[in-house]
Each structure stands twice: as structure tokens, then as C-alpha cells.
Design an enzyme around this catalytic site. Structure first.
Site, short mmCIF file in Angstrom:
data_model
loop_
_atom_site.label_atom_id
_atom_site.label_comp_id
_atom_site.label_asym_id
_atom_site.label_seq_id
_atom_site.Cartn_x
_atom_site.Cartn_y
_atom_site.Cartn_z
N GLY A 130 0.84 -1.19 0.00
CA GLY A 130 0.00 0.00 0.00
C GLY A 130 0.87 1.23 0.00
O GLY A 130 1.99 1.20 0.49
N GLY A 131 0.39 2.30 -0.59
CA GLY A 131 1.15 3.55 -0.60
C GLY A 131 2.62 3.33 -0.91
O GLY A 131 2.97 2.88 -2.00
N GLU A 132 3.45 3.62 0.06
CA GLU A 132 4.90 3.43 -0.09
C GLU A 132 5.38 2.22 0.69
O GLU A 132 6.55 2.11 1.01
CB GLU A 132 5.63 4.69 0.41
CG GLU A 132 5.30 5.92 -0.38
CD GLU A 132 5.95 7.16 0.21
OE1 GLU A 132 6.45 7.12 1.35
OE2 GLU A 132 5.93 8.20 -0.47
N GLU A 133 4.49 1.31 1.00
CA GLU A 133 4.85 0.14 1.79
C GLU A 133 4.86 -1.12 0.92
O GLU A 133 4.05 -1.28 0.02
CB GLU A 133 3.89 -0.05 2.96
CG GLU A 133 4.00 1.05 3.99
CD GLU A 133 3.12 0.81 5.20
OE1 GLU A 133 2.36 -0.17 5.22
OE2 GLU A 133 3.20 1.62 6.13
#
Length: 83
Positions: free
Chosen positions: A8-11
Site C-alpha cells: 500500500g502507498g509506499e509500503e
């Protein structure tokens, strides 16, 4: 049977089913070092903070292990990032 994907996002998440905690920490450090020192568009240095967790042989659920890794990630960020 290792698995790496965007979470997710930057993960991102890496599932290493045959690795113990020490092996997982070694993989995390190898990833961190591979990213450290690189830059985005030649201007913005990249760093990465990584949280690592293991079931340790206990019947932890995948959700519990991911929550612990996430907790460790935020602890790393609080301690100065790039950890």
C-alpha cells in the site's frame, strides 16, 4: 517460495516462509543497503525503514505477524529512519 509485493502507498511486504528471524533481518538489511545512497531523479536521496517480524514457531496468524512488522517499521522511523 518467497513473496514480495506492494502492500500500500509506499509500503511493501516480503513474506519469507522458510526464513527465521535472523535470516529475515539479514534480508531486510541487504534491501536497505541496496536502496541507501540511490537517488530519485538524481536529486532526492532514498532511504528505507523496514519492520521485521517472525512467527517464531508459534501459531501466530499472518495478520498478527504483519501488525508486528508494521509496529517495528514505525519504531524504526521514530529512531531516525533508514533502519
Amino acid at each position: 517460495a518467497d513473496f514480495f509485493c506492494r502492500w500500500g502507498g509506499e509500503e511493501f511486504i516480503a513474506l519469507l516462509p522458510d526464513a527465521d528471524l535472523g535470516d529475515a533481518v539479514a534480508v531486510a538489511e541487504k534491501l536497505r543497503l541496496a536502496i541507501a545512497g540511490r537517488s530519485l531523479a538524481g536529486e532526492h536521496p532514498l532511504t528505507v525503514s523496514i519492520g521485521v517480524a517472525s512467527s517464531g514457531g508459534f501459531p501466530d496468524t499472518l495478520d498478527e505477524i504483519i501488525r508486528e512488522a508494521d509496529r517495528q517499521l514505525y519504531l524504526a522511523k521514530e529512531q531516525g529512519r533508514n533502519r
